[in-house]
Design an enzyme around this catalytic site. Structure first.
Site, PDB file in Angstrom:
ATOM      1  N   HIS A   9      41.370  39.149  49.267  1.00 39.18           N
ATOM      2  CA  HIS A   9      40.033  39.084  48.665  1.00 39.18           C
ATOM      3  C   HIS A   9      39.848  37.761  47.921  1.00 39.18           C
ATOM      4  CE1 HIS A   9      36.381  40.904  46.834  1.00 39.18           C
ATOM      5  NE2 HIS A   9      36.693  40.081  45.836  1.00 39.18           N
ATOM      6  N   GLU A  10      40.797  37.433  47.066  1.00 40.03           N
ATOM      7  CA  GLU A  10      40.671  36.213  46.274  1.00 40.03           C
ATOM      8  C   GLU A  10      40.840  34.960  47.134  1.00 40.03           C
ATOM      9  OE1 GLU A  10      39.392  36.553  43.512  1.00 40.03           O
ATOM     10  OE2 GLU A  10      39.771  38.687  43.232  1.00 40.03           O
TER      11      GLU A  10
ATOM     12  N   HIS B 252      37.433  34.002  48.457  1.00 37.44           N
ATOM     13  CA  HIS B 252      36.661  33.201  47.492  1.00 37.44           C
ATOM     14  C   HIS B 252      37.200  31.770  47.424  1.00 37.44           C
ATOM     15  CE1 HIS B 252      34.385  36.599  46.123  1.00 37.44           C
ATOM     16  NE2 HIS B 252      35.395  37.210  45.537  1.00 37.44           N
TER      17      HIS B 252
END
Length: 446
Positions: free
Chosen positions: A21-22, A25
């Protein structure tokens, strides 16, 4: 030992989900030219860190392993900060609204991509799953009343083909959420193809709180009650039972399969039972008295029967598996959104909200079964994480996407004071949801 495995499985499942997820980003932020100051797995106090790369980005492990974040160069967090000339164009708010949307959306999209990759691998390998042949059911069940009978093979639900039990359950949940009933297509051995229906009342969404297939009277078919082993010095051997015996009835109750035989024996410790069966084509009758097992207070006669249902392994080619995985990810995402919507309208209980304790329990259970079930568990949690992060709740990615969507529509950013108030409200809502989830987890344990 089970507790240790559960904890390790929880960390092994949640860690990659947060990391991907990170990384979503982080990767898109770098592609858009934004300077990244910190990449953290976990929240709260930093327990380990290293600075790497041209920008000396700080890579961090933090104490609370229930999340993570990517800290970018953002003038809003430090208005008084004097930026170096080289960093002026690398500050987050200086990027176009579409670039900011891409950076924020990349986290949930990374979770969906991870799920598609994992499910593709699983579908290519092929997983042995129970087929959709159903067990004989009681006459007062919705399945019997609809016309289904033991031995039927369910082949589709509302026109959607189902080959294994997990696909059947998924389609039944979909039908329950849509409240339109379910048209069941079956193949009956030696008889042909038939169609039956469950109406919307039988598929009430209250059943979503448990196993909807069981509520309807549907269960996986098991082999007949044939004794595969009779251990010496046990109650069965003393009664005269032998390997290969087919058990037809106990005390006048027909044994539909091996599972019914096991359940009947377990439920009648220290009680004489009349067993009627078939041995080498001839009927026989014996009286057996199950011994009481002091550990769990159930009956034992020291026999073995096969309980393994009919299993199917359906390996797929790479492109078929990829398409199937993408479709499964989409269907599961839509189902999750529908379920959340039903919770908001009160049609589905809030008891379905689960937290870290339940997730850890399921992680441990799937890890004990094997690698493929564990990877499947990670894939579906990844989908849930992606959907939850896209909800329009301030402090989540979906809340930021809502701000930027309004900016696209109005042509100007939302006032900072309004955003600050929304963030506070969103944080309060998030804390309330976490408290509810942990409460539900504790109630389930008790």
């Amino acid at each position: 030992m089970n507790l240790l495995l559960t904890v390790l499985a929880f960390v092994a499942a949640l860690g990659p989900l947060i990391l991907f997820h990170e990384l979503g980003h982080y990767t898109v932020a770098r592609l858009c030219g934004v300077k990244v100051l910190r990449f953290s797995i976990g929240m709260g106090k930093v327990v380990w860190s290293r600075r790497l790369g041209k920008d000396q980005t700080e890579w961090v492990l933090s104490a609370l392993p229930l999340g993570g974040y990517v800290k970018m160069l953002d003038r809003r967090e430090s208005p008084e900060l004097a930026l170096a000339p080289a960093d002026e164009g690398r500050e987050f708010t200086q990027k176009s609204v579409w670039q900011r949307i891409a950076i924020v959306a990349a986290g949930p999209l990374a979770n969906f991509l991870l799920a598609i990759v994992l499910l593709s691998v699983i579908f290519m390998v092929g997983v042995a799953e129970p087929a959709t042949r159903i067990r004989a059911m009681a006459e007062n069940t919705p399945a019997w009343q609809a016309g289904l009978r033991g031995g039927d093979q369910i082949v589709s639900v509302n026109g959607h083909p189902v080959r294994v039990w997990s696909e059947l359950r998924f389609q039944l949940v979909q039908a329950a959420l849509e409240k339109g009933g379910a048209r069941i297509e079956i193949e009956r051995p030696g008889s042909g193809h038939y169609s039956y229906a469950f109406d919307s009342s039988q598929l009430a969404t209250a059943d979503l709180e448990s196993d909807i297939s069981a509520k309807l009277g549907l269960a996986i078919a098991r082999p007949p009650a044939v004794l595969t082993k009779v251990l010496p010095d046990g109650a069965a051997a003393r009664a005269g039972l032998r390997e290969g015996d087919l058990i037809d009835s106990i005390d006048g109750v027909h044994m539909i399969d091996g599972l019914a035989f096991v359940e009947t024996i377990r439920a009648n410790p220290e009680r004489d039972l009349t067993v009627i069966g078939i041995r080498q084509g001839s009927p026989f009758a014996v009286t057996v008295r199950p011994e009481r097992d002091p550990k769990d207070n159930v009956g034992r006669i020291r026999t073995e029967v096969s309980l393994m249902p009919e299993m199917l392994t359906l390996p797929q080619g790479p492109f078929t598996a990829l398409g199937h995985a993408a479709g499964k990810t989409w269907d599961t995402s839509v189902l999750t959104v529908k379920t959340i919507g039903k919770m908001l309208t009160g049609e589905v209980s809030w008891r379905n909200v689960t937290g870290p304790i339940t997730i850890a329990d399921y992680a441990g259970q799937s890890a004990r079964i094997g690698l493929v079930p564990f990877l499947s568990f990670i894939a579906f949690v990844s989908i849930s994480l992606g959907v939850m992060n896209l909800l329009p709740i301030p402090v989540l990615d979906g809340g930021l996407l809502l701000y930027y969507s309004l900016e696209v529509l109005t042509g100007r950013p939302l006032p900072e004071r309004l955003i600050d108030l929304a963030q506070r409200a969103g944080l309060g809502l998030l804390v309330a949801l976490m408290v509810l989830a942990v409460f539900n987890d504790v109630v389930r344990l008790l």
